[in-house]
Design a protein around this motif. Structure first.
Motif, PDB file in Angstrom:
ATOM      1  N   CYS A  30       0.845  -1.194   0.000  1.00 35.50           N
ATOM      2  CA  CYS A  30       0.000   0.000   0.000  1.00 35.50           C
ATOM      3  C   CYS A  30       0.879   1.243   0.000  1.00 35.50           C
ATOM      4  O   CYS A  30       1.855   1.315   0.750  1.00 35.50           O
ATOM      5  N   ILE A  37      -0.906  -5.262  -0.052  1.00 32.04           N
ATOM      6  CA  ILE A  37      -2.238  -5.236  -0.652  1.00 32.04           C
ATOM      7  C   ILE A  37      -2.417  -6.558  -1.383  1.00 32.04           C
ATOM      8  O   ILE A  37      -1.581  -6.950  -2.213  1.00 32.04           O
ATOM      9  N   ILE A  46      -9.859  -1.441  -2.399  1.00 31.67           N
ATOM     10  CA  ILE A  46      -8.594  -0.886  -2.893  1.00 31.67           C
ATOM     11  C   ILE A  46      -8.896   0.381  -3.680  1.00 31.67           C
ATOM     12  O   ILE A  46      -9.826   0.404  -4.475  1.00 31.67           O
TER      13      ILE A  46
END
Ligand SMILES: [Zn+2]
Length: 553
Positions: A30, A37, A46
């Motif tokens: 991230c 992520i 997201i």
């Protein structure tokens, strides 16, 4: 999240491809929090956002996009992803520092995280120059910088710029940790505003002629720039100074010296260190001069938007400080600072929950801090001055020459029951000073003011009663009110020592007594309920001296 024409134009498939490319580019982490992520597990949670916001001329193109957890993006509290990323990094340092039992991270933690504080420096003084070499980072040339001598102290210093490896934090001269106001600095430096004041440091050879460069001032600015990736910082270095003198100078610079330099009324307002720090920081970043007060409390709250609630508290704290430290405040000598002691009748908490609760404006003002200062009608100045007058009025009616520190307050109600003789004026002072009594008295005093304005048909701001000059005739009413209250027999009634004044009572208990004359369970305490219209007129035997507003407050 900023609206992107580019993103809106993408098909679902194209968007997924973009996500994957960003995911690879960010090594699956991230952009804000640096945690993984997972394109499958985090699906739907997201975000793709602009690194430089569109509003600040960021490009609506792939190289200006970053992938983040949606929650990270929502909670970033700043429009700029880069800033959010640096703040998240700083938050992690804060967390580590707290877990290690410290109050928070300081420059030392930031330096350590970024590969700083590794090397010592050798400095030679020769021909009026400081000579040194940065060989630990592979820069072997000899640097020569002029040594400057401070004319009066004789201290020697030089200016240079040093790589982080050579910088160390001095937590003796600067024991504070970094506050959340670092956000403002990160944003400011990110927006390409230059550093105005360089960091201050000192050096002394320890063993082997080498010593650490200890940074003792400017840690917020230094930390903000390091978090933004800066690897070298300008610094002024004092050479083998007496560090106690430096410590003293640094403390004075932040404290009393600035106060001497400007209107003392304003400086008392800035008495709270934290508030003063923010004000200085605000000025630095805005390029304002040291005695510029043309901005408002609101401006400060808006500026430090990551800590609005704290900022408001600093403002009110500074005001409280100023009131309690004013030499003209004669109630202070009756205040016990920690809890309710035996020698002084009032606790500081009681002051907070009565005088400050009723009369201190808790919000930020939008008028400039120096507004009408010279005319003496600046709202905060009036608030301070008149709060002190109210406190002095209390001191005069109930405490000065009445409270006997020799007798004190320890077990005073018990002693009464045991048959001790206690001076009436002393007993009155002790009983009135009880927190729940005082709080209710101040409510009533507030009513005296409100009623006055209502009867004279004047507009007033309910939360800002003291932000206007109260007229003399109102001060007379307040004085009459307090004097009449002091002559109520309940304050000196020995029979009440067990029933009324024995146990601890709450606010409502005395609210009821004042309003009805009786306790909640029906015991008669006052001959009749308090009657405001009678209490504000002078009665026989009461002094009629007019209260004077002193300018010394
Ligand atoms: Zn994240």
């Amino acid at each position: 999240m900023t609206r992107s024409k580019y993103l809106a134009s993408l098909t679902d498939e194209k968007r997924r491809q973009l996500e994957r490319r960003l995911h690879d580019r960010q090594t699956k982490l991230c952009f804000i929090c640096d945690e993984v992520i997972d394109l499958v597990l985090h699906k739907g949670e997201i975000d793709i956002d602009h690194i430089d916001p569109l509003a600040k001329d960021g490009l609506d193109a792939e190289n200006n996009f970053a992938l983040t957890h949606s929650s990270c993006n929502r909670s970033k509290g700043t429009s700029n992803l880069e800033v959010a990323r640096r703040l998240a990094e700083f938050e992690r340092l804060q967390e580590q520092a707290r877990q290690a039992g410290k109050r928070g991270a300081n420059l030392g933690d930031v330096l350590e995280r970024h590969g700083g504080s590794k090397a010592q420096l050798r400095i030679r003084s020769k021909n009026g120059n400081a000579e040194f070499s940065l060989s630990e980072v592979g820069l072997n040339e000899i640097r020569r910088v002029p040594l400057l001598q401070d004319k009066l102290s004789g201290m020697q210093s030089f200016f240079t710029s040093l790589p982080l490896e050579y910088l160390h934090h001095d937590d003796r001269i600067n024991p504070r940790s970094i506050g959340s106001n670092i956000r403002g600095l990160i944003e400011e430096f990110r927006d390409s505003r230059p550093q105005l004041h360089v960091a201050l440091a000192w050096w002394e050879a320890s063993e082997d002629d080498a010593g650490e460069i200890k940074v003792f001032d400017g840690q917020h600015k230094a930390a903000a720039q390091i978090l933004l990736g800066v690897r070298e910082l300008p610094v002024r270095i004092f050479v083998t100074p007496d560090t106690n003198v430096l410590l003293q100078a640094n403390t004075n610079a932040g404290g009393k010296l600035r106060q001497v330099a400007f209107d003392t009324a304003v400086m008392r307002h800035l008495g709270s260190t934290l508030y003063a720090e923010r004000v200085n920081q605000f000025r630095n970043l805005r390029g304002l001069s040291d005695n510029d007060y043309s901005f408002s409390e609101q401006d400060l709250v808006r500026f430090f938007r990551g800590e609005q609630r704290e900022m408001k508290r600093y403002i009110v704290d500074a005001q409280r400080d100023a009131v309690m430290r004013a030499p003209a405040n004669s109630l202070v000598e009756f205040v016990e600072w920690a809890g309710k002691g035996a020698n002084r009748p009032l606790s500081y908490t009681a002051i907070e929950r009565s005088f400050f609760k009723e009369f201190l404006y808790k919000e930020a003002l939008d008028s400039s801090i120096d507004q009408e200062l010279e005319q003496g009608t600046n709202p905060r100045q009036l608030e301070r001055k008149q709060l002190i007058c109210i406190m002095n009025l209390f001191a005069e009616v109930f405490f000065i020459g009445k409270w006997d520190p020799e007798i004190g307050g320890r077990r005073i109600e018990n002693r009464l029951r045991d048959g001790d003789t206690i001076q009436q004026s002393h007993l009155r002072a002790w009983r009135v000073a009880r927190e729940e009594v005082l709080a209710n008295l101040l409510r009533w005093l507030r009513l005296v003011i409100e009623n006055y304005f209502a009867y004279t048909g004047q507009m007033y701001h309910n939360d800002r009663l003291l932000h206007q000059q109260l007229p003399d005739s109102l001060w007379d009413r307040m004085r009459n009110f307090l004097t009449n209250i002091s002559s109520l027999p309940c304050w000196i009634d020995r029979d009440f020592s067990g029933s009324i004044f024995g146990p601890k009572r709450n606010l409502d208990f005395w609210e009821r007594v004042f309003r009805t004359g009786k306790t909640p369970d029906g015991t008669q305490v006052l001959a009749q309920p308090l009657d405001l219209s009678q209490l504000i007129v002078p009665r026989e035997g009461n002094s009629k001296g007019r209260h004077e507003l002193t300018n010394s407050a």
